[in-house]
Every structure is written in structure tokens, then in C-alpha cells.
Design a protein around this motif. Structure first.
Motif, short mmCIF file in Angstrom:
data_model
loop_
_atom_site.label_atom_id
_atom_site.label_comp_id
_atom_site.label_asym_id
_atom_site.label_seq_id
_atom_site.Cartn_x
_atom_site.Cartn_y
_atom_site.Cartn_z
N ARG A 229 0.83 -1.21 0.00
CA ARG A 229 0.00 0.00 0.00
C ARG A 229 0.87 1.26 0.00
O ARG A 229 0.54 2.27 -0.62
CB ARG A 229 -0.94 -0.01 1.21
CG ARG A 229 -2.05 -1.04 1.11
CD ARG A 229 -3.12 -0.81 2.15
NE ARG A 229 -2.62 -1.00 3.50
CZ ARG A 229 -2.64 -2.17 4.13
NH1 ARG A 229 -3.13 -3.25 3.53
NH2 ARG A 229 -2.19 -2.27 5.37
N PHE A 230 1.99 1.18 0.72
CA PHE A 230 2.92 2.31 0.73
C PHE A 230 3.48 2.56 -0.67
O PHE A 230 3.68 3.69 -1.09
CB PHE A 230 4.05 2.04 1.72
CG PHE A 230 4.91 3.24 2.00
CD1 PHE A 230 4.47 4.23 2.86
CD2 PHE A 230 6.14 3.40 1.38
CE1 PHE A 230 5.26 5.35 3.11
CE2 PHE A 230 6.92 4.51 1.62
CZ PHE A 230 6.48 5.49 2.50
N ALA A 231 3.71 1.45 -1.39
CA ALA A 231 4.21 1.57 -2.76
C ALA A 231 3.20 2.29 -3.64
O ALA A 231 3.57 3.06 -4.55
CB ALA A 231 4.52 0.18 -3.32
N LEU A 232 1.91 2.08 -3.41
CA LEU A 232 0.88 2.76 -4.19
C LEU A 232 0.92 4.27 -3.98
O LEU A 232 0.64 5.04 -4.89
CB LEU A 232 -0.51 2.22 -3.81
CG LEU A 232 -0.82 0.80 -4.27
CD1 LEU A 232 -2.20 0.39 -3.77
CD2 LEU A 232 -0.76 0.70 -5.79
N LEU A 233 1.29 4.70 -2.77
CA LEU A 233 1.41 6.13 -2.50
C LEU A 233 2.64 6.71 -3.17
O LEU A 233 2.68 7.89 -3.53
CB LEU A 233 1.48 6.37 -0.98
CG LEU A 233 0.24 5.97 -0.17
CD1 LEU A 233 0.50 6.17 1.31
CD2 LEU A 233 -0.96 6.79 -0.61
N LEU A 234 3.68 5.88 -3.33
CA LEU A 234 4.92 6.36 -3.92
C LEU A 234 4.75 6.74 -5.39
O LEU A 234 5.37 7.70 -5.87
CB LEU A 234 6.01 5.28 -3.77
CG LEU A 234 7.42 5.65 -4.25
CD1 LEU A 234 7.95 6.82 -3.42
CD2 LEU A 234 8.35 4.45 -4.12
N LEU A 235 3.91 6.02 -6.12
CA LEU A 235 3.73 6.29 -7.56
C LEU A 235 3.17 7.69 -7.82
O LEU A 235 3.80 8.47 -8.56
CB LEU A 235 2.84 5.21 -8.18
CG LEU A 235 2.49 5.39 -9.65
CD1 LEU A 235 3.75 5.42 -10.50
CD2 LEU A 235 1.56 4.26 -10.12
#
Length: 630
Positions: A229-235
Motif C-alpha cells: 500500500r505504501f508503494a501505491l502512495l509512492l507512484l
């Protein structure tokens, strides 16, 4: 095509394209160099696009999208060198992922690769090889030297030397006697022996381990899902920063540099690598965790609840004290009684004989044995008349001698069994039997407290007197006795509302409690299949200290996973800011990001190794002593 082979092919193509382009550039053909880098990058973009579409269709979106945007933008903006460097970083990251996963899961995979497949069944005075799936309960099997035991069973005759290291982690083979239960997946380290199957292959120990290993390999921890989920915020954050850099500077190359340094393709892999590494490390010491979710739950426990019988105690009648008349040698009295008890099938008799074998006490053959059902037995040993059993059998209605009364006084409030002994018709000795505390129980509790556990309880179905007798010798904060399985579940639910709670038990009646806890830990060495299936963690060796090891390994693995993600993403964030201000060009940014990714994954691999720190020794664990801790 095999995924690993595809990753390898793309990496080789990208490296070859980079090298060919450099040669062309140095020989005066910059256009040819750009084409070479373009051709080397394009297949990686296509493969990544296919992977992204596949992931999207199953509901997953990750930071690989940043790599796709970065490579595509590099080619579109006439920066194919940056594109091919990102392609090398992406494909190389996938290879590193393949290596890291393969290394971290190697110890778990070794368990499944050793699954027994053939059994030798005795039929009509001959031995026939059959598939292990065809073994039925009660079959007589032959286990040859060096072979895996195909199913759980009991040794029929002569005993056996068993290497249990693959199941329990114990490196030294152990001697098992006739009638003892041995488990599938262990190895016959001695001569051939006969085995009577007590379970089918699917119901045997090793099959259960394999099922749990498969669950461990596929389960996804909440911590890993949080990382996704954190990766989704990074994009979107990356695209926003890149867009602002382009808008403010008017230079699209700055936006490309931001995209390149924000390509943490293997970065989020740090969490699964560290957690799988912790699961793997635990398996090597005899602790089977059912995936990263179990490990993560174990890492956060603050309260530990123990069952009593078979968990804090040894789970059976043991000789804990011998009292003898002033003119009688206590050890000789024990030898005479143990010799006589060889003729009995009573559970207490078996415990006494086993104790004699462990102590190396030489036993004689009893003669003229007569057994009084429910009371005891009598016979001759070395020409002496020996009678052993209840008080009524030995002393009748007469009072006990003063030495006997004095000896029994400390045990009046304890749950014990007594064996009275008469030698040549004279009351001469008393053997006290009880369920002894495990020798490693004080150390295990001390090490759990050192690992961060703040509260320990004992929950048992035994009466309060029995519970207090055991609990008084241990560093236990609370004792809850007279519990039914349902009441155990209620007690766990109450503790669980206050803090993450671990339940440790070994019996079938512990299965509901193990399932109800934040994390259930089963002492699986004695074959309690129901409790093992219900638990999140199974201790395969008969050592309570491994529960503390499991917590320490879990805490270390989770700490390393968190450290890798936070440090890696922080460095990536700083690099993105620097790139937005024009301090890092695209090619240099790609190389920098590759260094960051490799560093965090290598750090995550530390979870497979030792290093959770020193722990208290048994001598330091507790200064408390009890007569039951024999």
C-alpha cells in the motif's frame, strides 16, 4: 518461459545493448549507439508492461509502474542511455529478487524435497515395496539403514537410532526403545528395524510439516501488504514531484531524473525477503512458522499464556523424591522396586523402569510376581521379598513410621502419587511421583521477558492446588486453574484485548485456545496433530526454550524488514529531491538507485543469519527452586 530465465535473458540483453552502444559511441557513431540502447531497452519495457497488466487484472499495482514510466520517458525524450541503465537496474533487480527468494526459502524447500515416497511392508514373510500413500495403520514396515521413516509408528523390537535433525533441528541421533513412537521424515541412523504404522502418510508428522511449509511459502504478512500500500502512495508522489520539477525548471530531463531515482523495483522486496528469511532461520532451529503473517504476529506479542501439563511440565509421572528408613539405602530400595516393576504394565511402573534406564541403574529379573489390581504388586528380587504399591497394601490400617510421616509432610498440599515399598515385610521406602517442571521452563520464561514479554500466565484445567504447585516455582504473573477449553478461550480473549497475546500448548484440548490467541504456538514434538494444525507456530523439538528463540527471531526479522524499507525509501526520497533541483542527471540517478536497492536487499538477507543477541543462561534465568523441578 520460466520467469527466472526471462529475467536472466532481459538482463543479458540490456547489458549487451549497453556495451554495444558504448563501443559505437566511442568509435564515432552516436546515432548507432542510441539505436543500440533503444533496442536493448524496448524488450524490457514490453515485458514490464505485460507484467503490469497481469498484476492489474488480479488487483495489484506496484512501484514497477515507475520503472515503466521512467524507461518510456527516457526513450521518448531522446535519453536512451538512461533508459538502458534503468532497464539493467530493473532486470537486475528481478534477478536479485529471484536469488534472494531462492536463498531465503532454501531451508523450507529442503523439507518438502525430503518427503518419503516408498515404504517396505512385510507381507507373508516377505518384504514388498509400496508407495507410502498405500501404508495403512497397523502395517508392519521395515526401515533400512539410512532411510527416511515413511510414516509415524512404534518400534516393534530391539530399538533404533534415529536422526531427528530434519524435523527437530537436533543434530545428535537419539536412541529410541521398543514401543516408542517415532516420526516420519526422520532418518534411521543405525541398523534396520521394524515399525508398526500408527498413522497414514497424510496424517503423519512429515505430511503435516509439508502442508505448513506450503502455507508458509504462500502466506502474505500484514506488514508486506502494508508495504504494498505504501508503494501505491509512492507512484503518485513520484509523478507529482517529477511534474513540478518539469514545470518549475522547464526541463523535461529533470522530470526524467526524478523518475529514474524513484525506481525502487526491488526495494519493497526487502519486507518479504526479511520475513521469509526469519521463517527460514526459525526452521533451522526446529520452529515452523506458518508464513510471514505468523512471524509478524509473533514479533509483537507482549503477553504469553502457557498451558501447564506437557508445556511447562514434562507431561507425565516422574520420580521426584525418594524417602527411606534410617537403615535402608534409598538408591538400593529404588533399584529393587524398579526391578520388580519390570513385570507390570502400569504407567507408573513404566515411568520407574525408564528412570532406572536413564540413571544407568542395573536391574535384576523379578520372580514369583503377583499383581494386585489397583493396589500394587509383590515378588522376589535377588532373593528378597519386595512389595510396592498403595499405603493400604504396605501398611494396612497401622500408622506409618515416623520417618515416613516426616518425609511426606512437605508434599501434603501437592498433587503427587506415592509408591510405598516394603522389603522383607518391613515398610522401608516411599517413592514420590509427580509431573515435574520442564528443566528449561525457568530459562524460557526469563528469555521471553528479556525479549520484551511483559506478562506471563498459566491457564490449566487442573485444580488450583496442582496449578499453584507448579506456578510457585516459576516467574508467572497469574495462574488460572480449573479451566475448561471454553474458559481457556475466554481467558485468552480477555488478555488479547489488552495486548498481543501468544498461547503455548501441546494437547488436543489446547487447539481452540491456540486458534483464539493472536499467535498460537504448539509444542508439536509429541504428535499433537490437532493443536499443531490450529497453531500459527509449531515447535518441532521438545524444548520450551525454542518459544523464546521464535520470538527473538521474529522480532529481529521484522526489525530488519522495517529498517530496510524506511532507510531505502528515505534515501530514494532524498535522491528525488536532488534530481528535481538538477543535481543528479538521469544516468547517474539510475546507478545511484541501483546501489540503494542492492544495499537494502542485502540488509534484508541478514534475517536468515544468527545474531538476535545474547540471552540469559539457565543459571541466570531464575533463582527460584522447587522440589518438583527435579
Amino acid at each position: 518461459m520460466n520467469e527466472t530465465l526471462l529475467h536472466r535473458a532481459l538482463f543479458i540483453l540490456a547489458i549487451a545493448g549497453l556495451a554495444a552502444g558504448l563501443v559505437l559511441f566511442l568509435t564515432g557513431s552516436p546515432v548507432g549507439a542510441d539505436r543500440s540502447w533503444f533496442v536493448a531497452t524496448a524488450p524490457v519495457i514490453v515485458a514490464l508492461l505485460y507484467s503490469m497488466v497481469h498484476d492489474f487484472l488480479v488487483g495489484r499495482v506496484g512501484v514497477d509502474a515507475i520503472a515503466f514510466v521512467a524507461m518510456t520517458a527516457a526513450l521518448a525524450l531522446g535519453e536512451p542511455l538512461a533508459g538502458v541503465v534503468v532497464a539493467i537496474m530493473y532486470s537486475g533487480g528481478n534477478l536479485l529478487e529471484d536469488y534472494a527468494r531462492g536463498r531465503a526459502e532454501r531451508d523450507l524447500k529442503a523439507l518438502t524435497d525430503r518427503t518419503p515416497r516408498i515404504a517396505h511392508r512385510r507381507e507373508d514373510h516377505q518384504v514388498r515395496d509400496i508407495p507410502v500413500a498405500d501404508v495403512a495403520i497397523g502395517d508392519h514396515l521395515l526401515v533400512r539403514a539410512g532411510e527416511l521413516l515413511p510414516v509415524d509408528g512404534k518400534i516393534i523390537a530391539d530399538g533404533a537410532l534415529i536422526d531427528e535433525s530434519a524435523v527437530t533441528g537436533e543434530p545428535i541421533p537419539v536412541r529410541r526403545s521398543e514401543g516408542e513412537l517415532v516420526r516420519s521424515g526422520t532418518v534411521n541412523a543405525g541398523e534396520a528395524f521394524q515399525l508398526r504404522a500408527t498413522a497414514t502418510a497424510d496424517e503423519s508428522t512429515y505430511a503435516g510439516i509439508v502442508r505448513m511449509v506450503r502455507a508458509a511459502q504462500t502466506a502474505k504478512a500484514p506488514f508486506i501488504r502494508m508495504a504494498d500500500r505504501f508503494a501505491l502512495l509512492l507512484l503518485p508522489a513520484t509523478l507529482l514531484i517529477a511534474g513540478l520539477a518539469w514545470l518549475v525548471s522547464g526541463d523535461p530531463v529533470r522530470a526524467l531524473a526524478v523518475l529514474v531515482v524513484a525506481t525502487p523495483c526491488p526495494l519493497i522486496l526487502a519486507a518479504p525477503v526479511a520475513l521469509i528469511g526469519g521463517v527460514s532461520r526459525a526452521a533451522r532451529v526446529g520452529v515452523l512458522m506458518k508464513g510471514g503473517a505468523a512471524l509478524e504476529a509473533l514479533a509483537q506479542v507482549r503477553t504469553v499464556i502457557f498451558d501447564k501439563t506437557g508445556t511447562l511440565t514434562e507431561g507425565g509421572a516422574r520420580l521426584i523424591a525418594i524417602g527411606a528408613a534410617p537403615d535402608v539405602d534409598a538408591q538400593e530400595a529404588f533399584r529393587l522396586v524398579a526391578s520388580l516393576e519390570q513385570a507390570s504394565h502400569h504407567v507408573l511402573a513404566a515411568a520407574l523402569v525408564e528412570t532406572a534406564h536413564v540413571k544407568g541403574t542395573p536391574l535384576s529379573h523379578p520372580a514369583r510376581v503377583k499383581e494386585y489390581r489397583g493396589s500394587g504388586l509383590e515378588g522376589e528380587v535377588d532373593g528378597r521379598a519386595i512389595r510396592a504399591g498403595s499405603r493400604a497394601l504396605i501398611a494396612g490400617s497401622t500408622e506409618l513410621p515416623s520417618w515416613a510421616e516426616q518425609f511426606l509432610t512437605p508434599f501434603h498440599d501437592q498433587p503427587i502419587l506415592t509408591v510405598f515399598v516394603a522389603i522383607d515385610g518391613v515398610p522401608s521406602a516411599i517413592l514420590v511421583m509427580g509431573d515435574a517442571i520442564r528443566p528449561d521452563a525457568p530459562t524460557a520464561i526469563a528469555r521471553l521477558r528479556a525479549a520484551g514479554v511483559t506478562r506471563t500466565l498459566m491457564v490449566t484445567g487442573d485444580d488450583d492446588a496442582a496449578a499453584q504447585a507448579i506456578g510457585s516455582g516459576l516467574d508467572i504473573d497469574a495462574i488460572i486453574a480449573d479451566c475448561s477449553p471454553a474458559q481457556k478461550v475466554e481467558a485468552i480473549a480477555a488478555e488479547k484485548r489488552l495486548a498481543p497475546t501468544m498461547m503455548v500448548g501441546d494437547g488436543i484440548n489446547d487447539a481452540p485456545a491456540l486458534a483464539a490467541a493472536t499467535v498460537g504456538v504448539a509444542m508439536g514434538a509429541r504428535g499433537a496433530t490437532a493443536s499443531s494444525e490450529a497453531a500459527d507456530v509449531v515447535i518441532l523439538a521438545d524444548r520450551l526454550e525454542l518459544a523464546a528463540d521464535a520470538v527473538l527471531i521474529a522480532r529481529r526479522a521484522r526489525s530488519i524488514a522495517l529498517q530496510s524499507i524506511v532507510v531505502g525509501l528515505t534515501l530514494s526520497g532524498l535522491a528525488m529531491v536532488a534530481a528535481a533541483f538538477g543535481l543528479i542527471p538521469p544516468v547517474a540517478g539510475a546507478l545511484l538507485q541501483e546501489v540503494i536497492d542492492v544495499a537494502v536487499i542485502l540488509n534484508a538477507l541478514r534475517a536468515r543469519s544468527d545474531g538476535w543477541g545474547s540471552t540469559p543462561t539457565a543459571a541466570q534465568a531464575s533463582d527460584k527452586r522447587t522440589d518438583l523441578a527435579a
